[in-house]
Design an enzyme around this catalytic site. Structure first.
Site, PDB file in Angstrom:
ATOM      1  N   ASP A  29      -6.551   5.954  -8.138  1.00 50.43           N
ATOM      2  CA  ASP A  29      -7.613   7.098  -6.480  1.00 50.43           C
ATOM      3  C   ASP A  29      -6.964   8.410  -7.374  1.00 50.43           C
ATOM      4  O   ASP A  29      -5.595   8.710  -7.233  1.00 50.43           O
ATOM      5  CB  ASP A  29      -7.604   6.195  -5.636  1.00 50.43           C
ATOM      6  CG  ASP A  29      -8.039   6.780  -4.686  1.00 50.43           C
ATOM      7  OD1 ASP A  29      -9.027   7.612  -4.948  1.00 50.43           O
ATOM      8  OD2 ASP A  29      -7.776   6.486  -3.476  1.00 50.43           O
TER       9      ASP A  29
ATOM     10  N   GLU B 254      -8.985  12.684  -9.299  1.00 51.66           N
ATOM     11  CA  GLU B 254      -9.900  14.350 -10.255  1.00 51.66           C
ATOM     12  C   GLU B 254      -9.508  15.479 -10.466  1.00 51.66           C
ATOM     13  O   GLU B 254      -9.744  16.279 -11.263  1.00 51.66           O
ATOM     14  CB  GLU B 254     -10.823  14.624  -8.835  1.00 51.66           C
ATOM     15  CG  GLU B 254     -11.599  13.879  -7.880  1.00 51.66           C
ATOM     16  CD  GLU B 254     -11.368  12.560  -7.194  1.00 51.66           C
ATOM     17  OE1 GLU B 254     -12.025  11.487  -7.563  1.00 51.66           O
ATOM     18  OE2 GLU B 254     -10.270  12.475  -6.898  1.00 51.66           O
TER      19      GLU B 254
END
Length: 863
Positions: free
Chosen positions: A446, A449
């Site tokens: 998670d 990005e």
């Protein structure tokens, strides 16, 4: 001193490039839908527009809104000229020389200049060995202004025409446009979007971003690949291998413009000619999907807020007590000590290792979250991942060469640089150390990005052209560093400016390799951030979706698109993640979620519970039915994953892939297929007990065998009470099923069944791939069983294409034949009479109970 008007005009003429001396009226007669923007980086006045040699035509709408640009290129606008065009062993080469002024800084005069190497995406792709013996395409090169036209050899349809607008190539702004042969374009992820993109002046931005899904915003992944359906049902695809921040503009003529902020223009064009072939050809370049372990296709359960081992154990106990299947229990960050990776809370999770071993003893698996940011605030010697990483130099560096410090859940954090081989070794060591304490089975990646709670870093970012490029695509937040780290931070292979959207992919590769080395079995990884080629290593979940009906609908095109992108292991958080769900929504979401390739119910902290056992008895019964349906179909689903892994196919499939010559299927995104043979028509609106679905021409049987649809290619209204999801089998297909159980550990040994859906002339086929469900490269090593099932001439037979011991002891216990037009008087199984078969003439269903070894060939016939 003042200049006379004549001198000023003469000076202006010298300063303005030749192309810019006011285009002729004829060159500006361009239909509004076909106008290409001459002011990509800022709004131009008439004078500024004409100084660029462009046409100025104010329109009715706002100058910057979606719609035709006011300032646009005239026909034949010059930018580059092709010189020394020569045929080579594999194609053509040319030198492109700039012949007009560029209006953005850093113009590149000669392409491709060996003395000025540029960043290229570090993705290994197949190398061309020579020319195609018989090309399916024709190529025309316009030399001045430079452009390419690619057309189909047969019929001459133009697929790509870059002469429609000029090429621009500067250090930080590359632009190329092409016409499109139709408005049916799909791809260019990741966005919350219908399956078919809107060509009415849409801007699609690619730059990986931690962003709860809403329309028209760049989300977690970047997939610069599109597929176009052509009028006759042919299809082609285009992939731009470029990882920089980019915009893709769609306009009504129809046409498409790529605008990227770095790298090179490295295009792959896939000629199909059918859409399935386009996808396979794309996967030939970026890689076929990994084969998931069998248990990974079971039901996964998670929530943020399972704040102790006691609570996590209770969840599993509640699932068992309520008789719901469960294969994998997950924990969010609750397990970690101070939210730090590779630690666990010694109070609330004191018996964490024992809990995981207990789950294993019951046939369950366990996965926990791992965030990208590594806590950097502890005293030296107190947190090994940081101490060790610092020593080994594995963290991304800021402009001064120090590890860049951002802020994520644990507070101040550094970010591993997964483009550095040393980082992979360090990551393996951390995974191994933690696995020796807690024997987890997979990883949930998670915040990769990478996400950052401060903009850029704790010290901000330098003021330079990487942080503030001449052209900024339409990224959420308006700046490249918004929600992430500084673009100018340095990684092993290049700047973060170039590598940002590869962060999740490089972390997935490191995690895949680490898990394979540590566990010695097939890795199971689900990641939020993705890039082209991600499916070779990991799956994806669609992030922080809201608990509402609109997000339920959008999950279908999202799942279908990721299958086109080669990431078939994909699903949305069932019942929604953010906000409170409600019972009806959760039932419908569980019914649809039973047909996500990756099926997980996950929930935010502080919202109402949404585990299947948290609802009323009727709702629980409906969810139980959906889960049983999924578990009974797992042999079929697993076989589809094998086809994806070995042949580049899709698992969840949009209808147009299977029925490309029926234009009614092209935009269907409220239904999905599993493979070519199973059509799912879910309810996606509140309060509905009927649902309308499109049925392509042919015969479709309800999976339950209680109704048949003979479609001419039409929309059909189906009954859909709250306890029902409509699933239909396409005539001509045979599905292998297995009796469901509370986990795949139990179900894999149960009895199997076949559903045989006959065409009007009595034919059907299907197959089954079976292995031990978790060993690495069983297909590549030949350690598997493959069975072909065929039906024709009033018989069903099996053919062993490859045998192994993995099916030993598994019996075929029932064969259901759909579409048997006349009542059989006699049924034989391997020449022995079956006396207890049943036949219903109203539904034309023949049911044959048998007890036959799956590992031997059989014949069942009726007459």
């Amino acid at each position: 001193m003042g200049l006379g008007p004549g001198v000023a005009a003469a000076l202006l003429a010298l300063l303005v490039p030749a192309a810019a001396r006011g285009p002729g009226t004829a060159a500006c007669e361009v239909a509004p839908g076909g106008r290409f923007d001459c002011g990509p980086e800022r709004l131009l006045s008439r004078a500024g527009c004409e100084a660029r040699g462009c046409c100025y035509r104010p329109g009715p709408g706002p100058a910057r809104g979606p719609g035709p640009p006011w300032c646009f290129f005239p026909r034949g606008y010059r930018s580059y000229r092709a010189e020394n065009l020569t045929a080579t062993e594999s194609g053509f080469s040319a030198r492109l020389r700039r012949v007009a002024a560029a209006f953005l800084p850093g113009a590149v005069d000669v392409l491709r200049d060996a003395a000025r190497p540029r960043y290229e995406v570090p993705l290994a792709t197949p190398r061309v060995r020579g020319r195609a013996a018989a090309a399916l395409y024709g190529l025309q090169v316009s030399q001045d202004p430079f452009g390419l036209v690619v057309c189909r050899q047969r019929g001459g349809r133009v697929l790509l025409n870059t002469t429609v607008a000029p090429l621009f190539f500067t250090d930080q702004f590359l632009q190329i446009s092409t016409s499109l042969p139709s408005h049916f374009i799909s791809g260019l992820g990741e966005h919350l979007t219908p399956l078919v993109l809107d060509t009415a002046w849409t801007r699609v931005t690619l730059w990986n971003r931690d962003m709860a899904p809403v329309p028209h915003v760049n989300l977690y992944g970047s997939h610069p690949f599109y597929l176009v359906m052509e009028d006759d049902g042919s299809a082609h695809g285009v992939f731009l291998l470029n990882s920089n921040a980019m915009d893709v503009l769609l306009q009504p003529s129809p046409a498409l413009t790529w605008r990227t902020t770095g790298g090179i223009l490295d295009f792959y064009i896939f000629l199909g000619p059918d859409p399935k072939s386009v996808v396979r050809q794309y996967l030939d370049v970026v890689g076929f999907p990994f084969m998931p372990p069998y248990w990974g296709l079971g039901f996964h359960l998670c929530r943020w807020g399972y704040s102790s081992t006691d609570i996590t154990r209770q969840v599993v106990a509640n699932m068992t007590a309520a008789r719901f299947p469960l294969d994998v229990q997950w924990n969010d960050l609750d397990y970690a000590d101070a939210k730090r990776d590779f630690t666990f809370n010694k109070k609330s999770f004191r018996d964490y290792p024992e809990m995981v071993r207990d789950f294993h003893s019951r046939g369950l698996r366990y996965i926990m979250i791992v965030d990208a940011g590594i806590s950097s605030s502890g005293p030296p010697g107190t947190y090994k991942p940081y101490d060790e990483g610092l020593k080994r130099g594995v963290f991304i560096r800021n402009a001064t060469g120090q590890p860049l410090i951002g802020k994520v859940w644990p507070g101040p954090t550094v970010f591993p640089d997964f483009t550095n081989p040393e980082t992979h070794e360090w990551w393996h060591d951390m995974v191994k150390d933690f696995h020796e304490q807690v024997p987890f089975d997979g990883m949930w990646l998670d915040m990769n990005e990478p996400s950052n709670f401060v903009e850029g870093s704790q010290d901000g970012c330098p003021n330079n052209n990487l942080e503030h490029p001449p052209y900024v695509p339409g990224v959420f937040g308006g700046r490249l560093q918004a929600g992430t780290i500084c673009a100018s931070s340095q990684q092993y292979l290049s700047s973060h400016y170039n590598l940002h959207s590869l962060y999740g992919l490089t972390e997935a590769i490191a995690s895949h390799n680490a898990l394979l080395r540590v566990r010695g079995k097939r890795p199971f990884i689900i990641s939020r951030s993705t890039f082209a080629g991600h499916g070779r290593y990991a799956g994806h979940w669609t992030g922080d979706v809201g608990s509402d009906w609109e997000q339920l609908y959008y999950s279908i095109p999202e799942v279908l698109l990721f299958n086109l992108f080669g990431v078939p292991l994909v699903g949305a958080d069932i019942c929604g993640f953010m906000g409170d769900t409600n019972e009806e929504l959760c039932v419908r979401w569980t019914q649809l979620g039973a047909f996500y390739p990756f099926m997980r119910n996950h929930n935010d902290h502080g919202t109402r519970p949404q585990e299947p056992y948290a609802f009323s008895p009727p709702a629980q019964a409906a969810m139980r039915n959906a889960l049983h349906l999924r578990y009974s179909l797992l042999p079929f689903l697993y076989t589809l994953f094998h086809r994806a892994h070995s042949a580049g196919e899709t698992v969840a499939r949009p209808l147009f892939l299977e029925f490309p010559t029926d234009p009614n299927t092209w935009a269907v995104d409220r239904q999905l297929l599993w493979g070519g043979g199973l059509l799912i028509t879910p309810v996606l609106e509140a309060g509905q007990t009927k649902v309308s679905g499109y049925f392509p021409a042919g015969t479709w049987y309800s999976l339950a065998g209680d109704s048949t649809i003979h479609s001419k290619g039409q929309w059909i209204l189906l009954p859909a009470p709250l306890d029902t999801i409509n699933v239909h089998v396409r005539a001509g297909h045979i599905l292998p099923l297995q009796e469901p159980a509370f986990s795949t550990a139990q179900s894999r040994g149960k009895g199997m069944a076949l559903v045989v859906a006959l065409t009007p002339d009595g034919f059907a086929r299907g197959d089954l791939f079976w292995d031990d469900g978790e060993s690495w490269e069983t297909f590549e090593r030949g350690d598997y069983t493959e069975i072909l099932f065929l039906a024709s001439n009033d018989a069903v037979l099996s053919q062993l294409l490859r045998a192994s011991a993995h099916l030993d002891g598994v019996l075929l216990e029932a064969v259901t034949v759909l579409g048997v037009t006349s009542p059989p008087r006699r049924v034989l199984a391997n020449s022995a009479i079956v006396s207890d078969f049943s036949y219903r003439s109203d539904t034309q269903v023949l049911r044959v109970p048998v007890s036959l070894p799956m590992w031997e060939q059989f014949v069942i016939s009726w007459s």
